[in-house]
Design a protein around this motif. Structure first.
Motif, PDB file in Angstrom:
ATOM      1  N   ALA A  82       0.840  -1.040  -0.047  1.00  0.00           N
ATOM      2  CA  ALA A  82       0.174   0.141  -0.044  1.00  0.00           C
ATOM      3  C   ALA A  82       0.693   1.260   0.103  1.00  0.00           C
ATOM      4  O   ALA A  82       0.494   2.234  -0.648  1.00  0.00           O
ATOM      5  N   GLY A  83       1.947   1.217   0.694  1.00  0.00           N
ATOM      6  CA  GLY A  83       2.844   2.489   0.700  1.00  0.00           C
ATOM      7  C   GLY A  83       3.575   2.488  -0.647  1.00  0.00           C
ATOM      8  O   GLY A  83       3.633   3.887  -1.082  1.00  0.00           O
ATOM      9  N   ILE A  84       4.010   1.729  -1.346  1.00  0.00           N
ATOM     10  CA  ILE A  84       4.524   1.478  -2.455  1.00  0.00           C
ATOM     11  C   ILE A  84       3.435   2.229  -3.690  1.00  0.00           C
ATOM     12  O   ILE A  84       3.706   2.820  -4.329  1.00  0.00           O
ATOM     13  N   ASP A  85       2.196   1.558  -3.391  1.00  0.00           N
ATOM     14  CA  ASP A  85       0.909   2.159  -4.282  1.00  0.00           C
ATOM     15  C   ASP A  85       0.877   3.695  -4.343  1.00  0.00           C
ATOM     16  O   ASP A  85       0.640   4.353  -5.304  1.00  0.00           O
ATOM     17  N   ARG A  86       1.225   4.269  -3.052  1.00  0.00           N
ATOM     18  CA  ARG A  86       0.994   5.634  -3.097  1.00  0.00           C
ATOM     19  C   ARG A  86       1.776   6.538  -3.896  1.00  0.00           C
ATOM     20  O   ARG A  86       1.572   7.581  -4.247  1.00  0.00           O
ATOM     21  N   ASP A  87       3.086   5.874  -4.318  1.00  0.00           N
ATOM     22  CA  ASP A  87       4.182   6.772  -4.869  1.00  0.00           C
ATOM     23  C   ASP A  87       4.762   5.593  -5.951  1.00  0.00           C
ATOM     24  O   ASP A  87       6.039   5.523  -5.919  1.00  0.00           O
ATOM     25  N   ILE A  88       3.885   4.988  -6.592  1.00  0.00           N
ATOM     26  CA  ILE A  88       4.260   3.916  -7.538  1.00  0.00           C
ATOM     27  C   ILE A  88       5.339   4.397  -8.634  1.00  0.00           C
ATOM     28  O   ILE A  88       6.425   3.859  -8.768  1.00  0.00           O
TER      29      ILE A  88
END
Length: 134
Positions: A82-88
């Protein structure tokens, strides 16, 4: 008499190490632990595939890795995903491009250390000289 199981710190060290850097007994113990715990086996697979993606600069594989992480029941990796998705876009660029801001971050860290050392000792003039001459 049974052997003592390895500590969580030891197992995490084995998982985070390069497989070729482990000794034969360590590899055997890690394989035994992975065989007894399917969640740990899935975690080790995801960590190793991410490490390969990181070292080989294969950022284009990140969406596939994220999908694989979401399919397993590993809440801590879901949080990471989810953290990676925020700034993929930034993460993909970091895993793909050869440039790094490590040198700049090193200078920023050095300047912050000097600032902390000089706090309350002198004015801005002395701090400026220390930053420029250090």
């Amino acid at each position: 008499m049974t052997a003592r199981p390895p500590s969580p710190r030891t197992v995490s060290g084995w998982i985070l190490s390069r497989p070729e850097a482990l000794t034969e007994p360590e590899q055997l113990q890690l394989n035994t632990v992975r065989a007894q715990c399917p969640e740990l086996d899935a975690l080790a697979r995801h960590v190793r595939s991410f490490a390969t993606m990181l070292t080989d600069r294969r950022g284009q594989l990140l969406p596939v890795w994220l999908d694989a992480v979401r399919q397993d029941d590993l809440p801590s990796l879901h949080t990471l995903a989810a953290g990676i998705d925020r700034d993929i876009d930034a993460v993909t660029a970091g895993l793909t491009l050869p440039w790094s801001s490590g040198v700049v971050e090193g200078h920023v860290n050095r300047i912050k250390m000097l600032k902390r050392q000089m706090y309350g000792r002198a004015g801005f003039g002395l701090l400026r000289k220390r930053v420029l001459l250090a």
